[in-house]
Design a protein around this motif. Structure first.
Motif, PDB file in Angstrom:
ATOM      1  N   ALA A   1       5.631   3.259   1.417  1.00 40.55           N
ATOM      2  CA  ALA A   1       4.688   2.131   1.344  1.00 40.55           C
ATOM      3  C   ALA A   1       4.675   1.315   2.624  1.00 40.55           C
ATOM      4  CB  ALA A   1       5.059   1.240   0.172  1.00 40.55           C
ATOM      5  N   PHE A   2       3.530   0.690   2.847  1.00 39.04           N
ATOM      6  CA  PHE A   2       3.407  -0.322   3.893  1.00 39.04           C
ATOM      7  C   PHE A   2       3.339  -1.670   3.171  1.00 39.04           C
ATOM      8  CE2 PHE A   2       0.499  -2.546   7.088  1.00 39.04           C
ATOM      9  CZ  PHE A   2       1.574  -2.916   7.875  1.00 39.04           C
ATOM     10  N   VAL A   3       4.294  -2.544   3.467  1.00 39.94           N
ATOM     11  CA  VAL A   3       4.365  -3.856   2.806  1.00 39.94           C
ATOM     12  C   VAL A   3       4.083  -4.938   3.849  1.00 39.94           C
ATOM     13  CG1 VAL A   3       5.890  -5.476   1.603  1.00 39.94           C
ATOM     14  CG2 VAL A   3       6.115  -3.020   1.173  1.00 39.94           C
ATOM     15  N   ARG A   4       3.119  -5.786   3.530  1.00 42.08           N
ATOM     16  CA  ARG A   4       2.832  -6.943   4.391  1.00 42.08           C
ATOM     17  C   ARG A   4       3.090  -8.190   3.574  1.00 42.08           C
ATOM     18  NH1 ARG A   4      -3.238  -6.848   5.971  1.00 42.08           N
ATOM     19  NH2 ARG A   4      -3.294  -5.584   4.095  1.00 42.08           N
ATOM     20  N   SER A   5       3.770  -9.170   4.148  1.00 42.37           N
ATOM     21  CA  SER A   5       3.994 -10.395   3.381  1.00 42.37           C
ATOM     22  C   SER A   5       3.926 -11.607   4.302  1.00 42.37           C
ATOM     23  CB  SER A   5       5.363 -10.338   2.686  1.00 42.37           C
ATOM     24  OG  SER A   5       5.490 -11.431   1.824  1.00 42.37           O
TER      25      SER A   5
ATOM     26  N   GLN B   1       0.854  -1.188   0.000  1.00 44.22           N
ATOM     27  CA  GLN B   1       0.000   0.000   0.000  1.00 44.22           C
ATOM     28  C   GLN B   1       0.895   1.245   0.000  1.00 44.22           C
ATOM     29  OE1 GLN B   1      -2.327   0.906   3.573  1.00 44.22           O
ATOM     30  NE2 GLN B   1      -4.036   1.386   2.219  1.00 44.22           N
ATOM     31  N   PHE B   2       0.856   2.014  -1.092  1.00 41.53           N
ATOM     32  CA  PHE B   2       1.546   3.311  -1.112  1.00 41.53           C
ATOM     33  C   PHE B   2       0.627   4.307  -0.433  1.00 41.53           C
ATOM     34  CE2 PHE B   2       3.732   1.260  -4.701  1.00 41.53           C
ATOM     35  CZ  PHE B   2       5.037   1.474  -4.296  1.00 41.53           C
ATOM     36  N   ASP B   3       1.156   4.980   0.609  1.00 38.73           N
ATOM     37  CA  ASP B   3       0.300   5.816   1.434  1.00 38.73           C
ATOM     38  C   ASP B   3       0.991   7.161   1.702  1.00 38.73           C
ATOM     39  OD1 ASP B   3      -1.096   7.040   3.453  1.00 38.73           O
ATOM     40  OD2 ASP B   3      -1.317   5.228   4.674  1.00 38.73           O
ATOM     41  N   PRO B   4       0.430   8.257   1.192  1.00 44.45           N
ATOM     42  CA  PRO B   4       1.084   9.568   1.344  1.00 44.45           C
ATOM     43  C   PRO B   4       1.227  10.035   2.790  1.00 44.45           C
ATOM     44  CG  PRO B   4      -0.987   9.759   0.110  1.00 44.45           C
ATOM     45  CD  PRO B   4      -0.812   8.317   0.428  1.00 44.45           C
ATOM     46  N   THR B   5       0.513   9.391   3.741  1.00 40.49           N
ATOM     47  CA  THR B   5       0.659   9.828   5.140  1.00 40.49           C
ATOM     48  C   THR B   5       1.892   9.189   5.804  1.00 40.49           C
ATOM     49  OG1 THR B   5      -0.683   8.026   6.033  1.00 40.49           O
ATOM     50  CG2 THR B   5      -1.869  10.033   5.360  1.00 40.49           C
ATOM     51  N   LEU B   6       2.515   8.206   5.162  1.00 44.23           N
ATOM     52  CA  LEU B   6       3.687   7.551   5.779  1.00 44.23           C
ATOM     53  C   LEU B   6       4.940   8.409   5.600  1.00 44.23           C
ATOM     54  CD1 LEU B   6       3.285   3.822   4.581  1.00 44.23           C
ATOM     55  CD2 LEU B   6       2.931   4.708   6.888  1.00 44.23           C
ATOM     56  N   THR B   7       5.794   8.393   6.639  1.00 46.10           N
ATOM     57  CA  THR B   7       7.051   9.152   6.528  1.00 46.10           C
ATOM     58  C   THR B   7       8.226   8.236   6.214  1.00 46.10           C
ATOM     59  OG1 THR B   7       7.280   8.933   8.910  1.00 46.10           O
ATOM     60  CG2 THR B   7       6.320  10.998   8.075  1.00 46.10           C
ATOM     61  N   GLU B   8       7.991   6.920   6.290  1.00 47.71           N
ATOM     62  CA  GLU B   8       9.020   5.966   5.872  1.00 47.71           C
ATOM     63  C   GLU B   8       8.350   4.652   5.469  1.00 47.71           C
ATOM     64  OE1 GLU B   8      10.120   4.555  10.437  1.00 47.71           O
ATOM     65  OE2 GLU B   8      11.524   5.787   9.300  1.00 47.71           O
ATOM     66  N   ASP B   9       9.107   3.785   4.773  1.00 49.15           N
ATOM     67  CA  ASP B   9       8.560   2.479   4.385  1.00 49.15           C
ATOM     68  C   ASP B   9       8.509   1.557   5.593  1.00 49.15           C
ATOM     69  OD1 ASP B   9       8.376   3.052   1.598  1.00 49.15           O
ATOM     70  OD2 ASP B   9      10.541   2.730   1.410  1.00 49.15           O
ATOM     71  N   ARG B  10       7.490   0.706   5.629  1.00 42.92           N
ATOM     72  CA  ARG B  10       7.396  -0.311   6.685  1.00 42.92           C
ATOM     73  C   ARG B  10       7.225  -1.670   6.031  1.00 42.92           C
ATOM     74  NH1 ARG B  10       2.672   0.890  10.526  1.00 42.92           N
ATOM     75  NH2 ARG B  10       3.416  -1.083  11.371  1.00 42.92           N
ATOM     76  N   PHE B  11       7.748  -2.702   6.688  1.00 39.84           N
ATOM     77  CA  PHE B  11       7.685  -4.054   6.113  1.00 39.84           C
ATOM     78  C   PHE B  11       7.381  -5.051   7.229  1.00 39.84           C
ATOM     79  CE2 PHE B  11      10.553  -7.738   4.493  1.00 39.84           C
ATOM     80  CZ  PHE B  11       9.444  -8.441   4.039  1.00 39.84           C
ATOM     81  N   LEU B  12       6.219  -5.666   7.110  1.00 39.37           N
ATOM     82  CA  LEU B  12       5.777  -6.665   8.081  1.00 39.37           C
ATOM     83  C   LEU B  12       5.873  -8.034   7.413  1.00 39.37           C
ATOM     84  CD1 LEU B  12       4.447  -6.260  10.918  1.00 39.37           C
ATOM     85  CD2 LEU B  12       2.243  -6.576   9.789  1.00 39.37           C
ATOM     86  N   LEU B  13       6.699  -8.924   7.957  1.00 43.23           N
ATOM     87  CA  LEU B  13       6.811 -10.284   7.398  1.00 43.23           C
ATOM     88  C   LEU B  13       6.219 -11.237   8.427  1.00 43.23           C
ATOM     89  CD1 LEU B  13       7.751 -12.194   5.186  1.00 43.23           C
ATOM     90  CD2 LEU B  13      10.035 -12.176   6.181  1.00 43.23           C
ATOM     91  N   GLY B  14       5.118 -11.898   8.065  1.00 45.81           N
ATOM     92  CA  GLY B  14       4.368 -12.647   9.068  1.00 45.81           C
ATOM     93  C   GLY B  14       3.857 -11.638  10.087  1.00 45.81           C
ATOM     94  N   ARG B  15       4.137 -11.890  11.374  1.00 46.80           N
ATOM     95  CA  ARG B  15       3.701 -10.941  12.408  1.00 46.80           C
ATOM     96  C   ARG B  15       4.799  -9.966  12.796  1.00 46.80           C
ATOM     97  NH1 ARG B  15      -0.516 -13.175  15.790  1.00 46.80           N
ATOM     98  NH2 ARG B  15      -1.419 -14.945  14.695  1.00 46.80           N
ATOM     99  N   ASP B  16       5.970 -10.105  12.180  1.00 48.07           N
ATOM    100  CA  ASP B  16       7.114  -9.349  12.673  1.00 48.07           C
ATOM    101  C   ASP B  16       7.447  -8.133  11.819  1.00 48.07           C
ATOM    102  OD1 ASP B  16       7.407 -11.313  14.649  1.00 48.07           O
ATOM    103  OD2 ASP B  16       8.522 -12.590  13.239  1.00 48.07           O
TER     104      ASP B  16
END
Ligand code: ADP
Length: 338
Positions: free
Chosen positions: A93-97, A51-66
């Protein structure tokens, strides 16, 4: 700048190389010295949502629950930078995998993970990439990810151009081409984590192995022979070429300074068991291969798979035997997890 949140999901499976990718002529672009050939597998997969989100100030990456930090986060951020450069925007972006198998255990989560990320991020960014362009993008995340976008039997052509435009993977035969082909994955107990990253290890081989130049000369002939064997479903020929290639890969690793030894005693027992089964049958009923890891993939056909599975499962140090087959290529997800 992406002004509103835009999101997309994609799933992709790991692949196992029958002809290995090992050594790059350009580290920044991930351009290999030799072409490679792989089988994309079924049952195992990475699912990724971006999800590319203009309110984010940095990228986040969630792999599983971590929530990921350090190396895994850095690789994802660098990859997203490539996507942002292609789309000419700067939104974070917020990346979930999720991987439905163990991450970083030698089962190629990096290949399925970056193929899924390439698919999800390019869709979320609104980039309309052709299959070769998507494959080139995935290659920047992890070399072998460029093969995981396609199902069945896949070739990654090394290409010759300095800019890498001719360096991408393409499907050779779909998974249904060879319904009776089985990949028994012997998972060994206590498989060590990789002492050094493959990207670093392979360049050590290029710099120090006295066998590397000879390997490069042999690979094109081996790829041609393998393609012929796959085209006519000649199992013994495919198994023989697969083992020959795996032995060549292992020798260049072992002759690297300092040596690269990915196997544990149980892995070597599995190789011996396959050789013994072939000898007893008077023809190759199976062929082993492994990547830069201790687990062993044993290709066979449905005629022999049940017996061979029991046999491999009884090898001391083998924890479990997965029964996989050639599987489908990557695909977009309509909803998270679906
Ligand atoms: P493997 O044999 O599983 O590929 P590696 O150590 O080569 O093992 O690669 C594992 C690394 O790949 C992880 O540490 C992480 O950086 C990356 N990775 C794995 N799964 C994903 C994923 N789903 N999305 C993004 N990156 C991933």
């Amino acid at each position: 700048m992406v002004r509103r949140p835009t999101e997309a999901g994609y799933e992709a499976a790991p692949n196992i190389a029958l002809v290995k990718y090992w050594g790059v002529r350009d580290e920044d672009l991930g351009l290999p010295y030799n072409s490679s050939l792989s089988v994309t597998l079924n049952h195992l997969r990475s699912r990724t949502w971006v999800q590319f989100d203009p309110t984010l100030t940095e990228d986040r990456f969630l792999l599983g629950r971590d929530e990921q930090t350090d190396g895994p986060l850095r690789s994802v951020v660098e990859f997203l930078d490539e996507v942002r450069a292609l789309g000419r925007f700067e939104t974070h972006a917020f990346v979930r995998s999720e991987n439905n198998f163990q991450t970083a255990s030698g089962l190629a989560s990096s290949a399925s993970g970056f193929a899924a990320l390439a698919g999800a991020a390019s869709l979320a960014a609104g980039l309309k990439l052709s299959p070769p362009a998507l494959s080139r993008l995935a290659r920047l995340g992890s070399g072998s990810a460029c093969r995981s976008l396609f199902g069945g039997f896949v070739e990654w052509r090394a290409g010759t151009r300095a800019d890498g435009r001719d360096c991408f993977a393409r499907p050779l035969f779909p998974a249904r081409h060879w319904p009776g082909l089985v990949d028994l994955v012997a998972l060994v107990k206590d498989a060590p984590t990789k002492p050094i990253r493959s990207a670093v290890a392979m360049q050590r081989t290029v710099a120090t192995s006295p066998l590397y130049a000879q390997r490069l000369r042999e690979v094109p002939r081996r790829i041609r022979a393998m393609k012929r064997a796959i085209a006519v479903r000649d199992a013994p020929a495919l198994f023989d070429r697969t083992m020959e290639e795996c032995d060549s890969f292992r020798s260049v690793c072992e002759s690297t300074e300092p040596t690269l030894d990915y196997l544990v005693p149980a892995s070597r027992r599995v190789l011996a068991e396959v050789r013994a089964a072939n000898e007893e049958n008077g023809t190759s009923v199976a062929g082993y291969t492994h990547d830069a890891g201790a687990h062993i993939h044993v290709f066979t056909t449905t005629t022999h798979s049940a017996r061979l599975r029991r046999r491999l499962g009884a090898v001391p140090g083998v924890e479990k035997v997965l029964v996989l087959s050639p599987g489908p290529g990557g695909r977009p997800l309509r909803r998270w997890g679906r």
